[in-house]
Each structure stands twice: as C-alpha cells, then as structure tokens.
Design an enzyme around this catalytic site. Structure first.
Site, mmCIF file in Angstrom:
data_model
loop_
_atom_site.group_PDB
_atom_site.id
_atom_site.type_symbol
_atom_site.label_atom_id
_atom_site.label_comp_id
_atom_site.label_asym_id
_atom_site.label_seq_id
_atom_site.Cartn_x
_atom_site.Cartn_y
_atom_site.Cartn_z
ATOM 1 N N ALA A 260 36.184 -16.327 -6.358
ATOM 2 C CA ALA A 260 36.438 -17.184 -5.179
ATOM 3 C C ALA A 260 37.943 -17.382 -4.992
ATOM 4 C CB ALA A 260 35.746 -18.540 -5.358
ATOM 5 N N GLU A 274 31.072 -21.395 -2.112
ATOM 6 C CA GLU A 274 30.124 -22.138 -2.952
ATOM 7 C C GLU A 274 30.372 -21.544 -4.320
ATOM 8 O OE1 GLU A 274 27.416 -24.243 -2.226
ATOM 9 O OE2 GLU A 274 26.444 -23.517 -0.402
ATOM 10 N N CYS A 311 23.658 -22.618 -10.382
ATOM 11 C CA CYS A 311 24.978 -23.241 -10.237
ATOM 12 C C CYS A 311 24.836 -24.745 -10.334
ATOM 13 C CB CYS A 311 25.579 -22.841 -8.911
ATOM 14 S SG CYS A 311 24.415 -23.074 -7.595
HETATM 15 P P1 NAD Z 1 30.527 -13.233 -9.483
HETATM 16 O O1 NAD Z 1 31.615 -13.975 -8.824
HETATM 17 O O2 NAD Z 1 30.875 -12.275 -10.542
HETATM 18 O O3 NAD Z 1 29.674 -12.412 -8.396
HETATM 19 C C1 NAD Z 1 29.207 -12.995 -7.199
HETATM 20 C C2 NAD Z 1 29.183 -11.929 -6.107
HETATM 21 O O4 NAD Z 1 30.525 -11.513 -5.848
HETATM 22 C C3 NAD Z 1 28.421 -10.654 -6.492
HETATM 23 O O5 NAD Z 1 27.772 -10.146 -5.362
HETATM 24 C C4 NAD Z 1 29.542 -9.723 -6.929
HETATM 25 O O6 NAD Z 1 29.201 -8.362 -6.818
HETATM 26 C C5 NAD Z 1 30.631 -10.102 -5.940
HETATM 27 N N1 NAD Z 1 31.988 -9.797 -6.385
HETATM 28 C C6 NAD Z 1 32.458 -9.714 -7.654
HETATM 29 N N2 NAD Z 1 33.772 -9.411 -7.645
HETATM 30 C C7 NAD Z 1 34.134 -9.327 -6.339
HETATM 31 C C8 NAD Z 1 35.374 -9.048 -5.672
HETATM 32 N N3 NAD Z 1 36.495 -8.812 -6.340
HETATM 33 N N4 NAD Z 1 35.394 -9.043 -4.329
HETATM 34 C C9 NAD Z 1 34.274 -9.294 -3.622
HETATM 35 N N5 NAD Z 1 33.077 -9.552 -4.196
HETATM 36 C C10 NAD Z 1 33.009 -9.578 -5.537
HETATM 37 O O7 NAD Z 1 29.504 -14.344 -9.990
HETATM 38 P P2 NAD Z 1 28.361 -14.240 -11.098
HETATM 39 O O8 NAD Z 1 28.967 -14.564 -12.404
HETATM 40 O O9 NAD Z 1 27.581 -13.004 -10.979
HETATM 41 O O10 NAD Z 1 27.454 -15.452 -10.595
HETATM 42 C C11 NAD Z 1 27.406 -16.650 -11.230
HETATM 43 C C12 NAD Z 1 28.430 -17.634 -10.683
HETATM 44 O O11 NAD Z 1 28.079 -17.987 -9.351
HETATM 45 C C13 NAD Z 1 28.417 -18.937 -11.458
HETATM 46 O O12 NAD Z 1 29.737 -19.356 -11.637
HETATM 47 C C14 NAD Z 1 27.657 -19.889 -10.545
HETATM 48 O O13 NAD Z 1 27.949 -21.259 -10.730
HETATM 49 C C15 NAD Z 1 28.058 -19.396 -9.197
HETATM 50 N N6 NAD Z 1 27.071 -19.776 -8.190
HETATM 51 C C16 NAD Z 1 27.388 -20.772 -7.307
HETATM 52 C C17 NAD Z 1 26.455 -21.180 -6.359
HETATM 53 C C18 NAD Z 1 26.777 -22.312 -5.419
HETATM 54 O O14 NAD Z 1 26.003 -22.557 -4.492
HETATM 55 N N7 NAD Z 1 27.880 -23.001 -5.602
HETATM 56 C C19 NAD Z 1 25.202 -20.566 -6.292
HETATM 57 C C20 NAD Z 1 24.923 -19.562 -7.215
HETATM 58 C C21 NAD Z 1 25.861 -19.167 -8.141
#
Ligand code: NAD
Length: 518
Positions: A260, A274, A311
């Site tokens: 993010a 999020e 999350c």
């Molecule tokens: P992640 O950030 O690694 O991946 C999330 C998404 O982003 C995936 O589709 C991934 O392929 C994509 N992604 C990864 N690197 C990217 C980049 N450089 N550019 C663009 N897209 C990219 O997250 P994760 O570890 O797989 O998921 C778990 C995390 O998500 C936890 O921290 C959790 O708290 C959070 N989460 C938050 C919510 C919310 O509503 N706040 C909901 C679900 C999960």
C-alpha cells in the site's frame, strides 16, 4: 452440476481441481475471455502441495493499458450521461442475487473458495451469503439512489447550485487472497455502480473465484466490456500501474501495508487503501461470569477463524485482571478443539513455519512473556512447506514491556492463527490507552464491556474505522451491513455499505446553474 450451470462455470471444484485435470483461469480483455500463454508454477494446492490450477502468468500488458482509453474521465455513466446504466446494474444485482439463492450455486462458490483459501465450510458460506445480501441491497433502484445529489437555492432568481456524485473514469482494483469472493466482488460492483470502469487484479492464488463469478455476472447481464481482468504477479501489476501514465485515475488497493505504501508513492497519492490490520480488543473491568462463555467464544472466533487470516482478526487482546482466571483457561480450551479435518485451523498462505517460529521466539525473549497455548506445528498434515501450519497460538506480554522499545515487534501483524494477550488492572488503564494510541493501524477494534462510561472513555480516545462496543463486541464482522475500513488515514477506503461505495468510488461535483433573467 445442473446443465444450465455448466453453461456458466468452466471450473468444477468438486471434480476438476486435481493434477489430472487442473482448472484453468482466463483473463478478460475488451469483453473477451483470453487464455494464458504462460502459467504460474508456484501455486500449489494448499492442502496437499499438488497441481490444481492453471493461472496465467501475464507479462505482456500493453493491451490492458491501451484499453484504459475506452473510458473517459466522466465515466461510463454519470447523473447526466447514460443514466439507464444505473438501472442496468440494479438488474444485474437482482439476477446475480437470485442465482446465489440457488443452493447449488452458493455451494459451488463456497467449495471453490475453500479449495483455494482453506477455511471452514461456515466461513466460506458466510462469504457467499455476504456477497448475496450485498447484491440484494443494490438491486432495483438502489444503484441510482447511490448517486443521489442535493440542491441549494442561489443568490438571485435563476441561480441554483447542485451537488453530484461523479465517477473517476478508468480505475484499478487490487484484491488479496483471504476473501476471494467478497472483497473483489463488493469493490468491483461499487466501482461500476458509480460509473467507473475497473481493471481488476486478484491475488493469483485465489483469482479463479472472482473469474467464475465474473462469468456469472456476465450471464446475469453485465456487459463484458465493463471491466478488464488480469492475472499476473504483484510486481508485474506494479509495473503496469507505473507504465499506465496516469490513465488510471484511482487505484483501490486491499492488501499489506508495505505494498500500500509503495503504491501510494508510485501512484502519486491517487489511491484508496484497505491495508493491514493490527486489531485490538479491550475486555473491560465489568467481569460477569454469565457472559464469560460468550466472550471466550467470540475471542476464539475473532483470533482464529480462517486461521487468523482476516484483516479484522483479533491481534492483541487486553484483558482486565478480573476476567483472567475464568477467561484464559476457556481460550486455551477452545483453541485446543480446533481441527484441521474441518478446517477450523489450516494452512497459512503468506507466512512459513520458520517465519512464524522466529516471530514467536523473539516475543518469548521479552522479559515476563509467556506462551499461553499453541506454539507448535500442526501434526498429520500434507500442507506444503511454503505455507505455514501452526496450532492456534497466544503469547502473554506484560503491559510495561509492551510499551518498551519492543512495541514495534509485539504489534507486527502476523497473518496467521496468532495473538498477543496483555493483562491490566484498573490502575493500568492509561497504559492500555497509551498502547492503543501507539498502534499504527486503525482498522477494527472491540470494547467488550457494558459499562457505558468505560466504553465512552475508550471510544473517545481511539479512531478505528470499524469499532464494536458492548459485551457482544467483536473485531470481525460482516461488511454488507456496516461500514468496513480503516479510519484516521486520508487514503482510507471502505467496503460494503452505501457510504463506503459513495466515498470510495465517487467524487463531489457542484454545478451552479445561473440562467437569469437578466
Ligand atoms: P499483499 O499486499 O502481498 O497482496 C495483496 C494484493 O496485491 C495481491 O493481489 C498481490 O498480488 C498484489 N500485489 C503485491 N505486490 C504488488 C505490487 N508491487 N503492485 C501491485 N500489486 C501488488 O498482501 P497479502 O499479504 O497477500 O495479504 C494480506 C494482507 O492484506 C494483510 O496485511 C491483511 O491485513 C491485508 N488485508 C486487508 C484488508 C482490509 O480490508 N483492510 C482485507 C484483507 C486483507
């Protein structure tokens, strides 16, 4: 599967997802399904390590960037253009909700979710149910009502100002693995409702679920050109966004804090997020033995359902000492009853056992810390070694140590079946509040107490976007009936409700009519 469903779905989770006949996921571009040329080799079946899906490993994305041009910045529709699309999308919701009411269709999606994101049947069905009720909520005229504006009389005759909800145009949605249906469907529908045209990317481990749902939406009347869908690695998506030269006017990202923050910089702030949750629950001073069983059950569910991969999972539990003797043994007992066979506990998709053990060991080095339960690997399983397999675990940390230089370590989000427990006395309530102030994520929270003054004190000094309060308070909740999202961050996105859709997916435009008379 009934013949009419076979016409919609291309992957059967009850039959085909096995090494002999792996299911295949497609991209959607310019309204057409496109098969992959190269496929991911690093996405094993989370329960046995076998091959079960062919997911495109798309590297060539220039056509996806070119296709962003088909949506102007005024959107596919807005209150003064193509207004019939509000009604069309209401119809799509009605039809899709009706199909999801079919037990065979809801069982299909629940099973599909469970194959890629192993969690209990009730958790998977819950996700399908939330999605169905969301679609019911936005059936009929409710999409048009999302774009409701206002008007104010002007200074003189013929002048009047009107406020409108306006789309952004081409947008992007990036979704994580843990809610494969609910998160992408609710965000994509919200984006479309307000007139945007999304390019969608869902974590490739689970993207089959959204892909099959998209087939259902198109069957229900959604124009297939209304969005593009790409399966690629995260870094490739990051490159696509950078190369898109500002054509994407808003990216809605759900996932980790690291990604993010990186995207916030790369996209020059055109992002709503999020992100990670380090969610707290405070159990107040009004110990009540009659509530104890209920409170313990809710704590167990908040911390360990979906193996802690929500999350909104309870990451840190502050327990008033008056509850200690009753509550802590109950928590240990409930955790010990979770079994892999019904997926009450299961694979951890983003943390390996060695990462989990390393974190546990570093917390156990903190003075006065104690393993309350768990800490070992699951036994008798075939979960592949690139995924974690930890028993539900809790570590107690003394409140004084929490507020030491170890704060960052203790409040690191572990996306697995793991929580920190902190005991406190009446005199230490200010230390609890200091801890809450220092936690950087402000997603969900719970104040378990029916003492109104205690609730008021904690509520008034905190900011979490989704906060439950009262003896039944929880950190995990169903987002179709209340706002779900972080607060205290100008980039916060929301999901689920009318307010979440309007604030995430539209911006304010004011038109001042000033026609005279002269
Ligand atoms: P992640 O950030 O690694 O991946 C999330 C998404 O982003 C995936 O589709 C991934 O392929 C994509 N992604 C990864 N690197 C990217 C980049 N450089 N550019 C663009 N897209 C990219 O997250 P994760 O570890 O797989 O998921 C778990 C995390 O998500 C936890 O921290 C959790 O708290 C959070 N989460 C938050 C919510 C919310 O509503 N706040 C909901 C679900 C999960």
């Amino acid at each position: 599967m009934k013949p009419e469903l076979q016409k919609i779905f291309t992957v059967d989770p009850f039959k085909e997802m096995n090494p002999d006949k792996p299911g295949e996921v497609c991209n959607l571009l310019e309204g057409k399904w496109v098969q992959g040329k190269v496929f991911r080799k690093d996405l094993p079946d989370p329960l046995n390590g076998g091959v079960f899906l062919r997911v495109p490993d798309t590297n060539e994305y220039s056509k996806y960037i070119d296709n962003l041009d088909i949506c102007p910045k005024s959107g596919l529709h807005n209150p003064l253009k193509n207004v019939e699309r509000y009604l069309l999308l209401g119809d799509v919701c009605t039809n899709a909700a009706e199909l999801l009411r079919d037990k065979e269709v809801s069982a299909y999606f629940a099973k599909l979710i469970q194959r890629v994101m192993p969690k209990s049947a009730s958790q998977c069905l819950g996700e399908v149910r939330v999605t169905r009720i969301f679609l019911e909520n936005f059936s009929g005229d409710n999409v048009r009502f999302l774009a409701r504006g206002f008007s104010n009389p002007g200074d003189h005759l013929g002048q009047e100002s009107s406020g409108y909800r306006w789309p952004f145009g081409s947008v992007c949605i990036i979704a994580p693995f843990n809610f494969p249906l609910e998160i992408p469907v609710l965000q994509v529908m919200g984006a479309l409702f307000m007139g945007n045209r999304p390019l969608v990317k869902v974590d490739s481990r689970v993207s089959v679920v959204f892909e099959q749902f998209l087939r259902l939406l198109i069957h229900c009347g959604l124009p297939s050109e209304d969005l593009d869908f790409i399966n690629c690695k995260g870094e490739v998506m990051g490159d696509l966004l950078k190369q898109s030269n500002g054509k994407i006017r808003l990216t809605q990202f759900t996932g980790s804090k690291q990604v993010a923050n990186k995207l916030s910089v790369d996209l020059k702030g055109k992002i709503k997020i999020e992100d990670a949750g380090f969610d707290w629950k405070v159990i107040g001073p009004d110990y009540d033995p009659e509530w104890s069983k209920y409170v313990a059950n809710q704590c167990d569910e908040d911390a360990y359902n979906a193996s802690g991969q929500k999350c909104s999972a309870q990451s840190i539990l502050f327990v008033h000492r008056s509850w200690e003797k009753d509550l802590l043994p109950r928590l240990a007992d409930l955790a010990s009853k979770r079994e892999l066979r019904n997926l009450d506990i299961g694979p951890v998709l983003t943390w390996t056992n060695s990462q989990l053990n390393e974190h546990i060991n570093s917390l156990l080095k903190i003075k006065g810390s104690k393993l309350l339960f768990g800490g070992q690997e699951l036994t008798n399983h075939s979960i592949p070694s690139n995924y974690g397999s930890l028993r539900p675990t809790a570590i107690e940390i003394p409140i004084e140590e929490l507020l030491s230089d170890k704060f960052g370590l203790v409040t690191k989000e572990v996306f697995g079946p793991f929580q920190v427990v902190v005991l406190y006395t009446d005199k230490q309530i200010n230390l609890v509040k200091k801890s809450l102030e220092k936690i950087t994520q402000n997603l969900t929270a719970a104040i378990v107490s029916n003492d109104v003054l205690f609730q008021q004190d904690i509520l008034g000094s905190t900011v979490n976007g989704t906060t439950y309060t009262g003896m039944r308070a929880r950190t995990t909740g169903a987002p179709q009936n209340h706002w779900f999202g972080p607060s205290g961050d100008p980039r916060s996105a929301g999901i689920g409700t009318r307010e979440a859709i309007v604030s995430t997916w539209s911006s304010h435009r004011e038109i001042i009519k000033d026609v005279g008379p002269y």
